[in-house]
Write a protein that holds these residues in place. Structure first.
Motif, PDB file in Angstrom:
ATOM      1  N   SER A 173      95.029   1.279  77.095  1.00  0.00           N
ATOM      2  CA  SER A 173      96.174   0.411  76.813  1.00  0.00           C
ATOM      3  C   SER A 173      95.716  -0.893  76.160  1.00  0.00           C
ATOM      4  CB  SER A 173      96.940   0.112  78.100  1.00  0.00           C
ATOM      5  OG  SER A 173      97.448   1.296  78.675  1.00  0.00           O
ATOM      6  N   PHE A 174      94.649  -1.473  76.684  1.00  0.00           N
ATOM      7  CA  PHE A 174      94.175  -2.721  76.080  1.00  0.00           C
ATOM      8  C   PHE A 174      93.581  -2.477  74.701  1.00  0.00           C
ATOM      9  CE2 PHE A 174      91.087  -6.141  75.348  1.00  0.00           C
ATOM     10  CZ  PHE A 174      91.965  -7.221  75.413  1.00  0.00           C
ATOM     11  N   ASP A 175      93.042  -1.277  74.485  1.00  0.00           N
ATOM     12  CA  ASP A 175      92.541  -0.915  73.158  1.00  0.00           C
ATOM     13  C   ASP A 175      93.655  -1.009  72.123  1.00  0.00           C
ATOM     14  OD1 ASP A 175      91.010  -0.038  71.079  1.00  0.00           O
ATOM     15  OD2 ASP A 175      90.800   2.012  71.795  1.00  0.00           O
ATOM     16  N   GLY A 176      94.885  -0.675  72.530  1.00  0.00           N
ATOM     17  CA  GLY A 176      96.022  -0.829  71.622  1.00  0.00           C
ATOM     18  C   GLY A 176      96.562  -2.239  71.610  1.00  0.00           C
TER      19      GLY A 176
ATOM     20  N   ALA B 295     102.006   3.240  57.437  1.00  0.00           N
ATOM     21  CA  ALA B 295     100.748   3.333  58.176  1.00  0.00           C
ATOM     22  C   ALA B 295     100.137   1.979  58.416  1.00  0.00           C
ATOM     23  CB  ALA B 295      99.765   4.200  57.404  1.00  0.00           C
ATOM     24  N   SER B 296      99.498   1.876  59.569  1.00  0.00           N
ATOM     25  CA  SER B 296      98.668   0.735  59.907  1.00  0.00           C
ATOM     26  C   SER B 296      97.269   1.271  60.111  1.00  0.00           C
ATOM     27  CB  SER B 296      99.208   0.053  61.163  1.00  0.00           C
ATOM     28  OG  SER B 296      98.317  -0.931  61.630  1.00  0.00           O
ATOM     29  N   GLU B 297      96.343   0.456  60.673  1.00  0.00           N
ATOM     30  CA  GLU B 297      94.978   0.937  60.852  1.00  0.00           C
ATOM     31  C   GLU B 297      94.923   2.121  61.802  1.00  0.00           C
ATOM     32  OE1 GLU B 297      92.353  -1.726  62.765  1.00  0.00           O
ATOM     33  OE2 GLU B 297      90.570  -0.608  62.226  1.00  0.00           O
ATOM     34  N   GLN B 298      95.613   2.003  62.944  1.00  0.00           N
ATOM     35  CA  GLN B 298      95.590   3.088  63.906  1.00  0.00           C
ATOM     36  C   GLN B 298      96.987   3.427  64.402  1.00  0.00           C
ATOM     37  OE1 GLN B 298      92.849   1.899  66.954  1.00  0.00           O
ATOM     38  NE2 GLN B 298      91.128   2.731  65.860  1.00  0.00           N
TER      39      GLN B 298
ATOM     40  N   LEU C 263      99.104 -14.698  71.253  1.00  0.00           N
ATOM     41  CA  LEU C 263      98.721 -15.341  72.514  1.00  0.00           C
ATOM     42  C   LEU C 263      97.423 -16.125  72.360  1.00  0.00           C
ATOM     43  CD1 LEU C 263      99.446 -12.614  75.237  1.00  0.00           C
ATOM     44  CD2 LEU C 263     100.774 -14.666  74.740  1.00  0.00           C
ATOM     45  N   LEU C 264      96.536 -15.628  71.501  1.00  0.00           N
ATOM     46  CA  LEU C 264      95.254 -16.303  71.281  1.00  0.00           C
ATOM     47  C   LEU C 264      95.353 -17.418  70.239  1.00  0.00           C
ATOM     48  CD1 LEU C 264      92.810 -13.238  71.222  1.00  0.00           C
ATOM     49  CD2 LEU C 264      93.594 -14.589  73.172  1.00  0.00           C
ATOM     50  N   GLY C 265      96.550 -17.605  69.667  1.00  0.00           N
ATOM     51  CA  GLY C 265      96.734 -18.640  68.660  1.00  0.00           C
ATOM     52  C   GLY C 265      96.112 -18.303  67.326  1.00  0.00           C
ATOM     53  N   ILE C 266      96.035 -17.025  66.993  1.00  0.00           N
ATOM     54  CA  ILE C 266      95.416 -16.565  65.743  1.00  0.00           C
ATOM     55  C   ILE C 266      96.478 -15.981  64.836  1.00  0.00           C
ATOM     56  CG2 ILE C 266      93.817 -14.869  64.748  1.00  0.00           C
ATOM     57  CD1 ILE C 266      92.138 -15.132  67.263  1.00  0.00           C
ATOM     58  N   ASN C 267      96.443 -16.371  63.570  1.00  0.00           N
ATOM     59  CA  ASN C 267      97.344 -15.791  62.580  1.00  0.00           C
ATOM     60  C   ASN C 267      96.876 -14.377  62.278  1.00  0.00           C
ATOM     61  OD1 ASN C 267      98.876 -15.027  60.388  1.00  0.00           O
ATOM     62  ND2 ASN C 267      98.461 -16.858  59.180  1.00  0.00           N
ATOM     63  N   PRO C 268      97.674 -13.347  62.632  1.00  0.00           N
ATOM     64  CA  PRO C 268      97.216 -11.967  62.434  1.00  0.00           C
ATOM     65  C   PRO C 268      97.012 -11.597  60.977  1.00  0.00           C
ATOM     66  CG  PRO C 268      99.535 -12.020  63.061  1.00  0.00           C
ATOM     67  CD  PRO C 268      99.020 -13.409  63.234  1.00  0.00           C
ATOM     68  N   LEU C 269      97.633 -12.334  60.067  1.00  0.00           N
ATOM     69  CA  LEU C 269      97.470 -12.048  58.650  1.00  0.00           C
ATOM     70  C   LEU C 269      96.216 -12.697  58.079  1.00  0.00           C
ATOM     71  CD1 LEU C 269     101.176 -12.414  57.465  1.00  0.00           C
ATOM     72  CD2 LEU C 269      99.948 -10.352  58.195  1.00  0.00           C
ATOM     73  N   GLU C 270      95.563 -13.524  58.896  1.00  0.00           N
ATOM     74  CA  GLU C 270      94.307 -14.166  58.491  1.00  0.00           C
ATOM     75  C   GLU C 270      93.286 -14.000  59.604  1.00  0.00           C
ATOM     76  OE1 GLU C 270      95.164 -18.199  57.518  1.00  0.00           O
ATOM     77  OE2 GLU C 270      96.440 -17.709  55.807  1.00  0.00           O
ATOM     78  N   PHE C 271      93.098 -12.756  60.042  1.00  0.00           N
ATOM     79  CA  PHE C 271      92.217 -12.488  61.180  1.00  0.00           C
ATOM     80  C   PHE C 271      90.788 -12.905  60.849  1.00  0.00           C
ATOM     81  CE2 PHE C 271      89.561  -9.533  63.744  1.00  0.00           C
ATOM     82  CZ  PHE C 271      89.943 -10.014  64.988  1.00  0.00           C
ATOM     83  N   PRO C 272      90.167 -13.773  61.665  1.00  0.00           N
ATOM     84  CA  PRO C 272      88.854 -14.328  61.323  1.00  0.00           C
ATOM     85  C   PRO C 272      87.681 -13.416  61.649  1.00  0.00           C
ATOM     86  CG  PRO C 272      89.634 -15.283  63.380  1.00  0.00           C
ATOM     87  CD  PRO C 272      90.742 -14.394  62.870  1.00  0.00           C
ATOM     88  N   GLY C 273      87.897 -12.310  62.313  1.00  0.00           N
ATOM     89  CA  GLY C 273      86.808 -11.396  62.661  1.00  0.00           C
ATOM     90  C   GLY C 273      86.675 -11.218  64.163  1.00  0.00           C
TER      91      GLY C 273
ATOM     92  N   TRP D  83     106.096   1.033  72.805  1.00  0.00           N
ATOM     93  CA  TRP D  83     106.088  -0.287  72.165  1.00  0.00           C
ATOM     94  C   TRP D  83     104.742  -0.559  71.503  1.00  0.00           C
ATOM     95  CZ3 TRP D  83     102.970  -4.549  73.351  1.00  0.00           C
ATOM     96  CH2 TRP D  83     103.295  -5.723  72.673  1.00  0.00           C
ATOM     97  N   LEU D  84     103.642  -0.183  72.184  1.00  0.00           N
ATOM     98  CA  LEU D  84     102.323  -0.377  71.591  1.00  0.00           C
ATOM     99  C   LEU D  84     102.169   0.393  70.289  1.00  0.00           C
ATOM    100  CD1 LEU D  84      99.749  -0.272  74.561  1.00  0.00           C
ATOM    101  CD2 LEU D  84     100.352  -2.225  73.133  1.00  0.00           C
ATOM    102  N   LEU D  85     102.669   1.640  70.275  1.00  0.00           N
ATOM    103  CA  LEU D  85     102.569   2.436  69.055  1.00  0.00           C
ATOM    104  C   LEU D  85     103.328   1.812  67.896  1.00  0.00           C
ATOM    105  CD1 LEU D  85     102.944   6.130  70.277  1.00  0.00           C
ATOM    106  CD2 LEU D  85     100.886   4.990  69.448  1.00  0.00           C
ATOM    107  N   ALA D  86     104.471   1.163  68.210  1.00  0.00           N
ATOM    108  CA  ALA D  86     105.330   0.644  67.162  1.00  0.00           C
ATOM    109  C   ALA D  86     104.986  -0.779  66.760  1.00  0.00           C
ATOM    110  CB  ALA D  86     106.793   0.697  67.630  1.00  0.00           C
ATOM    111  N   SER D  87     104.168  -1.464  67.557  1.00  0.00           N
ATOM    112  CA  SER D  87     103.889  -2.881  67.287  1.00  0.00           C
ATOM    113  C   SER D  87     103.041  -3.058  66.055  1.00  0.00           C
ATOM    114  CB  SER D  87     103.197  -3.516  68.488  1.00  0.00           C
ATOM    115  OG  SER D  87     104.033  -3.532  69.612  1.00  0.00           O
ATOM    116  N   PRO D  88     103.339  -4.073  65.252  1.00  0.00           N
ATOM    117  CA  PRO D  88     102.470  -4.365  64.094  1.00  0.00           C
ATOM    118  C   PRO D  88     101.090  -4.781  64.552  1.00  0.00           C
ATOM    119  CG  PRO D  88     104.079  -6.107  64.436  1.00  0.00           C
ATOM    120  CD  PRO D  88     104.460  -5.011  65.348  1.00  0.00           C
ATOM    121  N   ARG D  89     100.085  -4.421  63.764  1.00  0.00           N
ATOM    122  CA  ARG D  89      98.692  -4.678  64.147  1.00  0.00           C
ATOM    123  C   ARG D  89      98.056  -5.633  63.140  1.00  0.00           C
ATOM    124  NH1 ARG D  89      97.443  -0.735  67.902  1.00  0.00           N
ATOM    125  NH2 ARG D  89      98.969   0.957  67.974  1.00  0.00           N
TER     126      ARG D  89
END
Length: 461
Positions: free
Chosen positions: A267-270, A22-25, A280-290, A453-459
């Motif tokens: 779609s963009f919500d996912g 499970a992930s968040e959504q 793409l935004l240059g953000i480490n997803p494991l250290e999401f800043p908010g 692909w959106l459903l399976a992508s890590p979040r």
């Protein structure tokens, strides 16, 4: 059509070979995604092939409705609308006075779990409950009866449905870019302000404001065209999802645009939660800043995603017209085929929020058991505990994933069937209908791939 259903059952279960957690959504599949994506895309592509081989009337016959009992004209819908108004007033009060925890306050739980996930899905799956549950028609009727006054202004026809489209994009921007859309007091303030301004629109312009300019009613009326149950010639009728689309004329341009925007926004919500987007935004997803750090980027992404989808949809329709040797105005073709997007948008809406609904829905039950937070157990559930244990066993995880993937694939299959029926209803011959739908069908097959692909992508959120 029986063969199509059998092949769907044979292909879609191939996704059971994938394991997930499970992930968040959504789920992050640990095995390669080739198998289930191939199965889903093949099912949708096969639908196109089967339609090309079936008799011309078969596609339209699938959506034939079954008339049932006559529907009496009851005024009870104003009573239920007033009850909805009272419920909203209670939720706003609790938003300001209750706990600041979104999982302990009924305001965000009702808004985002019961209404946005549950009632919107119910509207599209079952039928139009919004005429009974919206919080405006009852109070508007009560005010009109008490004062004897009519709306002082006539709604400008030139505005069409465009105010509703703009307001819906504002709602989507709040949902996807606001730093704290689930903060109880903040959400209560926005909800109260929106309810008041929408009521003001009804007072000034009459019921026309609800069906032309009020975004949530437009959203619900659009999905209401998808319901299994509806009204036809004064009777309650039942049919395959989308039969009501064929029973109604093509929507106006503004409403047609909103139908496509529903898919673009979903779609963009996912997409905005994925590692891909954060990368793409240059953000480490494991250290999401908010969320506050990516407000501008997500707002731009929301607008660009919808514009790109509208452009892609219009190009597919334009190409289809050229392939079929027809020269109908693009506006006419856009309005004709826009409702065929609704099954895809609804399918992804259900799939995207399924896992969060399974968890947050338990908090809703917990709140309903003690709405005032004073220790009362109205439902008799003194020892009710929220669990996420169904995310920890292979059998339930597999069933959840199949439900998500199935919602996406079924939505696309219904969309292709509906597009074909709309083409045949417009009066073109079978050959031209198939040629004209070829680019749109390719678009839907590609979007199946994208949705899975959106459903399976890590979040990362």
């Amino acid at each position: 059509m029986r063969a199509l259903g059998l092949l769907t059952l044979l292909l879609v279960p191939l996704a059971t070979l994938a394991s997930a957690h499970a992930s968040e959504q959504g789920f992050v599949l640990l095995l390669p995604t080739d198998i289930y994506i191939m199965a889903g895309v093949a099912t949708v592509a096969l639908t196109v092939v089967v339609l090309a081989l079936l008799p011309a009337k078969a596609g339209h016959g699938v959506f034939r409705s079954l008339p049932m009992t006559p529907v009496p004209s009851l005024g009870a819908r104003h009573v239920t609308s007033l009850l909805s108004t009272l419920l909203l007033a209670f939720l706003i009060w609790r938003g300001f006075t209750g706990s600041g925890d979104p999982l302990s306050n009924p305001m965000p739980l009702f808004m985002w779990t019961v209404w946005w996930v549950g009632l919107v899905s119910l509207q599209g799956l079952v039928g139009n409950h919004w005429r009974w549950t919206n919080p405006w028609t009852g109070i508007a009727a009560l005010l009109a009866k008490a004062t004897g006054l009519r709306a002082p202004f006539r709604y400008p026809r030139k505005l069409g449905h465009w105010p509703g489209v703009v307001i819906f994009l504002g709602f989507a921007a709040f949902l996807l870019t606001d730093p704290a859309p689930a903060d109880p007091a903040r959400l209560a303030a926005y909800a109260g302000f929106y309810w008041y301004t929408a009521l003001l629109g009804v007072v000034l312009f009459g019921p026309a404001w609800l069906v032309r300019g009020e975004a949530l009613t437009l959203l619900m009326r659009a999905y209401g065209r998808m319901g299994l149950w509806g009204r036809a010639r004064g009777r309650l009728a039942f049919g395959l999802w989308g039969w009501q689309v064929l029973a109604r004329p093509a929507p106006a341009l503004g409403l047609a645009v909103l139908m496509v925007v529903l898919l673009g926004t979903g779609s963009f919500d996912g997409l905005n939660e994925t590692f891909f987007w954060l990368g793409l935004l240059g953000i480490n997803p494991l250290e999401f800043p908010g969320r506050s750090v990516v407000m501008t980027q997500n707002l731009v992404g929301l607008v660009v995603s919808n514009l790109a989808l509208l452009l892609a949809f219009a190009i597919c329709l334009w190409l289809g017209e050229r392939l079929a040797g027809m020269r109908r105005p693009l506006r006419e073709v856009f309005c004709l085929y826009a409702p065929s997007i609704l099954p895809i948008a609804l399918g992804y809406h259900i799939a995207h929020y399924l896992t969060s609904f399974m968890v947050d829905g338990q908090y809703v039950i917990k709140i309903a058991n003690d709405p005032l937070g004073n220790g009362m157990a109205l439902l008799g559930l003194e020892d009710f505990y929220v669990t996420t244990g169904f995310f920890n066993t292979p059998g339930t995880v597999k069933a959840i994933w199949l439900s998500q993937a199935g919602a996406v694939v079924i939505g696309h299959v219904v969309a292709i069937l509906l597009a074909h029926a709309l083409a045949m209803r417009s009066g073109v011959d079978t050959r031209r209908a198939l040629l004209g739908q070829a680019p749109l069908a390719a678009f839907m097959v590609a979007y199946t791939f994208f949705g899975l692909w959106l459903l399976a992508s890590p979040r990362g959120l």
